[in-house]
Write an enzyme that holds these catalytic residues in place. Structure first.
Site, PDB file in Angstrom:
ATOM      1  N   ASP A   1       0.877  -1.174   0.000  1.00 50.96           N
ATOM      2  CA  ASP A   1       0.000   0.000   0.000  1.00 50.96           C
ATOM      3  C   ASP A   1       0.914   1.224   0.000  1.00 50.96           C
ATOM      4  O   ASP A   1       1.675   1.444   0.937  1.00 50.96           O
ATOM      5  CB  ASP A   1      -0.858  -0.045   1.269  1.00 50.96           C
TER       6      ASP A   1
ATOM      7  N   ASP B   1      -5.770   7.521  -5.168  1.00 50.60           N
ATOM      8  CA  ASP B   1      -5.990   8.931  -4.845  1.00 50.60           C
ATOM      9  C   ASP B   1      -6.754   9.061  -3.524  1.00 50.60           C
ATOM     10  O   ASP B   1      -6.340   9.800  -2.606  1.00 50.60           O
ATOM     11  CB  ASP B   1      -6.784   9.558  -6.004  1.00 50.60           C
TER      12      ASP B   1
ATOM     13  N   SER C   1      -2.807   5.088 -14.080  1.00 49.13           N
ATOM     14  CA  SER C   1      -3.813   4.861 -15.149  1.00 49.13           C
ATOM     15  C   SER C   1      -4.304   3.428 -15.282  1.00 49.13           C
ATOM     16  O   SER C   1      -5.159   3.166 -16.130  1.00 49.13           O
ATOM     17  CB  SER C   1      -3.316   5.323 -16.532  1.00 49.13           C
TER      18      SER C   1
ATOM     19  N   GLY D   1      -5.979   1.562 -13.139  1.00 54.48           N
ATOM     20  CA  GLY D   1      -7.188   1.229 -12.381  1.00 54.48           C
ATOM     21  C   GLY D   1      -8.417   1.646 -13.155  1.00 54.48           C
ATOM     22  O   GLY D   1      -8.649   1.145 -14.260  1.00 54.48           O
ATOM     23  N   VAL D   2      -9.152   2.611 -12.618  1.00 59.69           N
ATOM     24  CA  VAL D   2     -10.392   3.043 -13.306  1.00 59.69           C
ATOM     25  C   VAL D   2     -10.117   3.658 -14.668  1.00 59.69           C
ATOM     26  O   VAL D   2     -11.009   3.690 -15.516  1.00 59.69           O
ATOM     27  CB  VAL D   2     -11.229   4.039 -12.464  1.00 59.69           C
TER      28      VAL D   2
HETATM   29  P1  ADP Z   1      -6.191   5.597 -12.288  1.00 63.98           P
HETATM   30  O1  ADP Z   1      -7.412   6.469 -12.208  1.00 63.98           O
HETATM   31  O2  ADP Z   1      -4.957   6.378 -12.686  1.00 63.98           O
HETATM   32  O3  ADP Z   1      -6.414   4.374 -13.096  1.00 63.98           O
HETATM   33  P2  ADP Z   1      -6.465   4.075  -9.780  1.00 63.98           P
HETATM   34  O4  ADP Z   1      -6.286   4.576  -8.396  1.00 63.98           O
HETATM   35  O5  ADP Z   1      -7.851   3.623 -10.162  1.00 63.98           O
HETATM   36  O6  ADP Z   1      -5.912   5.218 -10.756  1.00 63.98           O
HETATM   37  O7  ADP Z   1      -5.478   2.869 -10.037  1.00 63.98           O
HETATM   38  C1  ADP Z   1      -4.105   2.999 -10.279  1.00 63.98           C
HETATM   39  C2  ADP Z   1      -3.382   1.809  -9.715  1.00 63.98           C
HETATM   40  O8  ADP Z   1      -3.195   1.977  -8.310  1.00 63.98           O
HETATM   41  C3  ADP Z   1      -4.134   0.480  -9.865  1.00 63.98           C
HETATM   42  O9  ADP Z   1      -3.204  -0.494 -10.320  1.00 63.98           O
HETATM   43  C4  ADP Z   1      -4.598   0.168  -8.453  1.00 63.98           C
HETATM   44  O10 ADP Z   1      -4.677  -1.235  -8.221  1.00 63.98           O
HETATM   45  C5  ADP Z   1      -3.499   0.774  -7.639  1.00 63.98           C
HETATM   46  N1  ADP Z   1      -3.792   1.121  -6.228  1.00 63.98           N
HETATM   47  C6  ADP Z   1      -4.989   1.387  -5.649  1.00 63.98           C
HETATM   48  N2  ADP Z   1      -4.826   1.675  -4.340  1.00 63.98           N
HETATM   49  C7  ADP Z   1      -3.480   1.590  -4.086  1.00 63.98           C
HETATM   50  C8  ADP Z   1      -2.654   1.764  -2.928  1.00 63.98           C
HETATM   51  N3  ADP Z   1      -3.187   2.080  -1.729  1.00 63.98           N
HETATM   52  N4  ADP Z   1      -1.307   1.583  -3.060  1.00 63.98           N
HETATM   53  C9  ADP Z   1      -0.754   1.268  -4.253  1.00 63.98           C
HETATM   54  N5  ADP Z   1      -1.472   1.089  -5.378  1.00 63.98           N
HETATM   55  C10 ADP Z   1      -2.822   1.252  -5.306  1.00 63.98           C
END
Ligand code: ADP
Length: 182
Positions: free
Chosen positions: A19, A43, A126, A128-129
């Site tokens: 994390d 975020d 980028s 994730g969502v």
């Molecule tokens: P984006 O909108 O840029 O796609 P996201 O937050 O949806 O951003 O996802 C970006 C990446 O961060 C994904 O691979 C997700 O699994 C990862 N992620 C989400 N929470 C955490 C965290 N607490 N620490 C590290 N990586 C994370």
């Protein structure tokens, strides 16, 4: 959990599963949106861990363009700073998504150099969502960061902080590909 560690030039590059909000580095990078006022995913986790002073500082930045990056303090985080960058939303790859993702890593590393930071941790921006294909994103992340090391000579440690083992495997493969022979 550390999956791979490689020395490239004067810097140590690491792929871990963790994390990102827990890391004690000079800066963690946030995969933000253009408002910089918080969102879901990494975020949201960063804003929750940093506390309300982070969004207050972000409000004064008046947003951020896709592909750009801005730096704030880290407040309650262990990390002293947060570099907020806005990745592209994947739209099939024909709208300049690759170049915009390259720009996120470039601009983030430029800020590390400018602020003389010694360690930085990146999430998989980028992927994730925003739905950027994970393997393609990992390749851009590792390649661009390595290309930028000479322009950020203060940086001695770069962490690719993945949220899953499959994600970390993709970054490890990219690190082996781009770091040359041991
Ligand atoms: P984006 O909108 O840029 O796609 P996201 O937050 O949806 O951003 O996802 C970006 C990446 O961060 C994904 O691979 C997700 O699994 C990862 N992620 C989400 N929470 C955490 C965290 N607490 N620490 C590290 N990586 C994370």
């Amino acid at each position: 959990m550390t999956m791979l560690r490689r020395r490239v030039g004067g810097a140590e590059l690491e792929v871990i599963v963790a994390d990102i909000t827990t890391l004690g580095v000079d800066a963690i990078v946030n995969a933000a949106n253009t408002s910089l006022l918080g969102g879901g995913g990494v975020d949201g986790a960063i804003h929750r861990a940093a506390g309300p002073d982070l969004v207050a500082e972000c409000r004064m930045l008046h947003g951020c363009k896709t592909g750009d990056a801005k730096i704030t303090r880290g407040y309650r985080l262990k990390a002293a700073h947060v570099i907020h960058t806005v990745g592209p939303i994947w739209n099939g790859g024909t709208l300049g998504e690759d170049d915009l993702l390259v720009s996120c890593y470039r601009r983030s590393m430029e800020l590390c150099g400018k602020h003389r930071l010694t360690s930085v941790a990146f999430p998989a921006i980028s992927t994730g969502v925003y739905r950027f294909p994970a393997e393609r994103a990992a390749d851009i992340a590792v390649r661009t960061t390595i290309e930028m090391l000479p322009q950020a000579p203060s940086v001695a440690r770069v962490v690719f902080c993945c949220f899953s083992e499959p994600g970390a495997s993709l970054h490890s493969e990219a690190l082996v590909r781009h770091s040359g022979p041991c």
